[in-house]
Each structure stands twice: as C-alpha cells, then as structure tokens.
Scaffold this motif. Structure first.
Motif, PDB file in Angstrom:
ATOM      1  N   VAL A 154      -0.546   0.030 -16.224  1.00  0.00           N
ATOM      2  CA  VAL A 154       0.435   0.990 -16.632  1.00  0.00           C
ATOM      3  C   VAL A 154      -0.233   2.520 -16.331  1.00  0.00           C
ATOM      4  N   SER A 155      -1.454   2.767 -16.961  1.00  0.00           N
ATOM      5  CA  SER A 155      -2.162   3.953 -16.800  1.00  0.00           C
ATOM      6  C   SER A 155      -2.123   4.499 -15.211  1.00  0.00           C
ATOM      7  N   GLN A 156      -2.619   3.535 -14.429  1.00  0.00           N
ATOM      8  CA  GLN A 156      -2.469   3.971 -13.028  1.00  0.00           C
ATOM      9  C   GLN A 156      -1.000   4.457 -12.422  1.00  0.00           C
ATOM     10  N   VAL A 157      -0.112   3.630 -12.821  1.00  0.00           N
ATOM     11  CA  VAL A 157       1.234   3.867 -12.193  1.00  0.00           C
ATOM     12  C   VAL A 157       1.807   5.121 -12.980  1.00  0.00           C
ATOM     13  N   ALA A 158       1.433   5.473 -14.294  1.00  0.00           N
ATOM     14  CA  ALA A 158       1.656   6.619 -15.036  1.00  0.00           C
ATOM     15  C   ALA A 158       1.258   7.758 -13.994  1.00  0.00           C
ATOM     16  N   SER A 159      -0.132   7.866 -13.701  1.00  0.00           N
ATOM     17  CA  SER A 159      -0.511   8.788 -12.966  1.00  0.00           C
ATOM     18  C   SER A 159       0.302   9.237 -11.708  1.00  0.00           C
ATOM     19  N   LYS A 184       0.701  -1.293  -0.006  1.00  0.00           N
ATOM     20  CA  LYS A 184      -0.018   0.065  -0.028  1.00  0.00           C
ATOM     21  C   LYS A 184       0.714   1.244   0.214  1.00  0.00           C
ATOM     22  N   ALA A 185       2.095   1.235   0.652  1.00  0.00           N
ATOM     23  CA  ALA A 185       2.726   2.337   0.872  1.00  0.00           C
ATOM     24  C   ALA A 185       3.791   2.644  -0.454  1.00  0.00           C
ATOM     25  N   ALA A 186       3.725   1.554  -1.318  1.00  0.00           N
ATOM     26  CA  ALA A 186       4.825   1.439  -2.279  1.00  0.00           C
ATOM     27  C   ALA A 186       4.742   2.813  -3.265  1.00  0.00           C
ATOM     28  N   PRO A 187       3.568   3.227  -3.485  1.00  0.00           N
ATOM     29  CA  PRO A 187       3.283   4.388  -4.425  1.00  0.00           C
ATOM     30  C   PRO A 187       3.855   5.704  -4.008  1.00  0.00           C
ATOM     31  N   ALA A 188       3.520   5.648  -2.614  1.00  0.00           N
ATOM     32  CA  ALA A 188       3.939   7.180  -1.914  1.00  0.00           C
ATOM     33  C   ALA A 188       5.445   6.900  -1.897  1.00  0.00           C
ATOM     34  N   VAL A 221       5.194   0.827 -21.066  1.00  0.00           N
ATOM     35  CA  VAL A 221       4.298  -0.150 -21.662  1.00  0.00           C
ATOM     36  C   VAL A 221       5.224  -1.324 -22.164  1.00  0.00           C
ATOM     37  N   TYR A 222       6.314  -1.248 -22.666  1.00  0.00           N
ATOM     38  CA  TYR A 222       7.421  -2.235 -23.002  1.00  0.00           C
ATOM     39  C   TYR A 222       7.575  -3.001 -22.004  1.00  0.00           C
ATOM     40  N   GLN A 223       7.932  -2.574 -20.757  1.00  0.00           N
ATOM     41  CA  GLN A 223       8.110  -3.437 -19.395  1.00  0.00           C
ATOM     42  C   GLN A 223       6.982  -4.189 -19.385  1.00  0.00           C
ATOM     43  N   LYS A 224       5.674  -3.551 -19.200  1.00  0.00           N
ATOM     44  CA  LYS A 224       4.707  -4.475 -18.963  1.00  0.00           C
ATOM     45  C   LYS A 224       4.389  -5.562 -19.844  1.00  0.00           C
ATOM     46  N   ARG A 225       4.599  -5.243 -21.236  1.00  0.00           N
ATOM     47  CA  ARG A 225       4.381  -6.136 -22.191  1.00  0.00           C
ATOM     48  C   ARG A 225       5.402  -7.383 -22.362  1.00  0.00           C
ATOM     49  N   PHE A 226       6.707  -7.136 -22.203  1.00  0.00           N
ATOM     50  CA  PHE A 226       7.493  -8.132 -22.605  1.00  0.00           C
ATOM     51  C   PHE A 226       8.436  -8.450 -21.459  1.00  0.00           C
ATOM     52  N   VAL A 227       8.307  -7.772 -20.150  1.00  0.00           N
ATOM     53  CA  VAL A 227       9.523  -8.297 -19.323  1.00  0.00           C
ATOM     54  C   VAL A 227       8.665  -8.581 -17.981  1.00  0.00           C
ATOM     55  N   GLN A 228       7.336  -8.814 -18.173  1.00  0.00           N
ATOM     56  CA  GLN A 228       6.349  -9.200 -17.061  1.00  0.00           C
ATOM     57  C   GLN A 228       7.033 -10.187 -16.026  1.00  0.00           C
ATOM     58  N   MET A 274       9.451  -0.637 -11.187  1.00  0.00           N
ATOM     59  CA  MET A 274       9.308  -2.051 -12.015  1.00  0.00           C
ATOM     60  C   MET A 274       8.258  -2.852 -11.163  1.00  0.00           C
ATOM     61  N   LEU A 275       8.243  -2.880  -9.999  1.00  0.00           N
ATOM     62  CA  LEU A 275       7.138  -3.626  -8.972  1.00  0.00           C
ATOM     63  C   LEU A 275       5.993  -2.989  -9.314  1.00  0.00           C
ATOM     64  N   LEU A 276       6.038  -1.894  -9.399  1.00  0.00           N
ATOM     65  CA  LEU A 276       4.359  -1.325  -9.347  1.00  0.00           C
ATOM     66  C   LEU A 276       4.036  -1.506 -11.042  1.00  0.00           C
ATOM     67  N   ILE A 277       4.800  -1.475 -11.903  1.00  0.00           N
ATOM     68  CA  ILE A 277       4.340  -1.611 -13.425  1.00  0.00           C
ATOM     69  C   ILE A 277       3.778  -3.079 -13.580  1.00  0.00           C
ATOM     70  N   ARG A 278       4.558  -3.947 -12.789  1.00  0.00           N
ATOM     71  CA  ARG A 278       4.003  -5.367 -12.798  1.00  0.00           C
ATOM     72  C   ARG A 278       3.064  -5.739 -12.187  1.00  0.00           C
ATOM     73  N   GLU A 279       2.772  -4.986 -11.079  1.00  0.00           N
ATOM     74  CA  GLU A 279       1.444  -5.306 -10.235  1.00  0.00           C
ATOM     75  C   GLU A 279       0.235  -4.474 -10.564  1.00  0.00           C
ATOM     76  N   GLY A 280       0.458  -3.428 -11.164  1.00  0.00           N
ATOM     77  CA  GLY A 280      -0.829  -2.634 -11.613  1.00  0.00           C
ATOM     78  C   GLY A 280      -1.085  -2.102 -13.001  1.00  0.00           C
TER      79      GLY A 280
END
Length: 291
Positions: A240-245, A6-10, A169-176, A232-238
């Motif tokens: 991409v559009s939410q992480v980018a925000s 829960k604290a990771a984004p902050a 986006v590439y990370q989410k698509r190919f390095v998941q 990288m953890l946030l991209i993997r778990e959520g």
C-alpha cells in the motif's frame, strides 16, 4: 501481460491526473455533489455490462459486500466529495492539492499501523524528497489570499485525504480476495450513500454544455472505470505504501497537462520539483519490500 503489469503504474498516474482537468471543465456548469452523483450513477451500469461476461464469482456474503461499500464511501464519496466541495466553496485548487499531497505519507503511516507493513529508511527518505519536490511544483499555485480558505474547508480537505488513505488500507485489508469488477460496483454504491444525501442540499441547476458532457463521459469511462480498476489492481498486487507514492506524480502530470491545455506556466523551479518527485517515486518503486 508482463508489459501491462509494468506499465500499470504509469498508466494509472496519467489517467488519474486527467480527473482534475475533467473536473475543471465541468465545474462551472454543475454543483459538486450533483456532479459526483450523476457520475457514480452513470458508471454503475457501465461496470455491470463489463462484469457480466467477466465476473465468475459475485460477492454474496453481507460482510464482504459491506466491506466493498465502506471502501467506496471512503475512496470515492468522502475523498472526491470533500475535495470537490472545498474547491466549490472557493478554496484555491493549489492549496487543496498541497493538502492532498500529504496522502502518501498518511497512507504509509496507516499501512504500518494497520497492515504491519515494514517501510525502510530509504523509503521514508524518498517520500520526504518527493514531498519537497511536490511543494516546489505546487508552490506557485498557492494563493494565501483566497476567500475560500476557512477552518471548515481546510478540515473538509483533510478529512478527504484521511478518507482515501484509510480507504486504500481498508481495501487491502478486507477486499483483497473479492473480484475487482464486482467489488468496484459495490464501491460506487457506497459512494452514492455519501453524495446523494449531500446533493439534497444543492439546487440541482445544471447547465448542459459540450464541456460538461465531455467531462462527464471522460470522468465516467476513463477515471471511474479505467483508473479506479487500475488502482484497485495495484493495491491488490503491491504494498500500500508503494502504491500511495504514485499520488506524488499526479500533480506533476496535471501541471504538465494544464500547461498544454490551459496555457498555464511552468517555471524552472516547478520543473526541478518535478524531477525530484519522479526520482523519489522511482526510488520508492525499486525499494525491496520487507516481509
């Protein structure tokens, strides 16, 4: 673990925002590509030491390694290299921050097109509000008379934003499914493929000072290890559009840090913009993800 999740984004926003402070400390003493090259060279052995007892499966397939390297070229090499270079050429940091602020929107668009993510109207509205708040925060820093505002520097910063957006986006698509530590090591190899050739055009004149050493250590350990692994953890778990925000919050945190560290001012308009950004990001983070 639940608290950490829960604290990771902050934590990520706080750590990532200090990168601008560290860069500001070190920039007067070293050229940008040399700075980034030394930073990336230093972080690889640090990550390798961390990875030895933790990584159970190292990527061995050339295709997987290639995906990691391409991600690193986009997220680290092109993004950081472009922003650092443009600011060094005299582009005002405020203008570069405004252009970089386009990243969440561009990343969300790429996620829709390339990952088939479905983004609600509420999400888009919140992103628009966040962009408006960001404009209020960064507006006072905008210097239209800056000598470094040229078609080339503007194009380079736009390319940098496109780089990190596509890289996310590439990370989410190919390095998941690749181990985070192992993948990140290869990403910095990719980053060096960008910065090393470009640093050959620099003089490599370095003035070693306490500020530069502190900035280098901070950027290596806190940014290139801590913040990047969290990203990288946030991209993997959520989504991409939410992480980018979350990147909307970075200039807000940087403005607050600069207020305390460099005695920069904060107006009521900027504070109101911060409130808009924070509210928008909180709304985006609570928008249910569509399948």
């Amino acid at each position: 673990m639940k608290f950490l999740a829960k604290a990771a984004p902050a934590i990520f926003v706080l750590l990532w925002s200090t990168g601008f402070v560290g860069s500001k400390l070190g920039a007067p003493y070293i050229e940008p590509m040399a700075f980034l090259t030394l930073r990336f060279l230093a972080v690889i052995p640090v990550l390798f030491v961390l990875a030895l007892p933790l990584v159970k499966s190292w990527p061995s397939a050339p295709t997987v390694i290639g995906h990691c390297i391409i991600t690193g070229m986009l997220v680290h090499g092109i993004y950081l290299g472009g922003v650092f270079w443009a600011i060094k050429q005299g582009m005002p940091a405020g203008l570069s921050s405004i252009i970089v602020g386009l990243q969440p929107v561009l990343t969300a668009l790429m996620a829709v097109v390339l990952l088939n993510e479905s983004i609600s109207r509420k999400h888009w509205l919140s992103m628009a509000i966040g962009a408006a708040g960001l404009a209020l925060v960064l507006g006072p820093k905008f210097d239209p008379g800056g000598s470094g505002i040229t078609p080339v520097t503007i194009a380079v910063v736009f390319a940098a934003v496109a780089g990190i957006s596509l890289g996310t986006v590439y990370q989410k698509r190919f390095v998941q499914k690749t181990d985070l530590l192992a993948a990140t090591i290869w990403q910095y190899v990719g980053a060096l493929l960008i910065t090393v050739p470009l640093s050959a055009f620099e003089s490599w004149q370095i003035t070693w000072s306490g500020d530069l050493i502190f900035a280098m250590v901070w950027l290596v350990l806190v940014l290139s290890v801590g913040a990047i692994l969290l990203l990288m953890l946030l991209i993997r778990e959520g989504a991409v559009s939410q992480v980018a925000s979350l990147f909307y919050l970075v200039p807000v945190a940087t403005a607050v840090e600069s207020y305390f560290l460099f005695n920069e001012t904060l107006s009521l308009v900027q504070i109101a913009g911060m409130a808009l950004v924070i509210g928008a990001v909180l709304t985006i983070r609570t928008v249910p993800r569509k399948p």
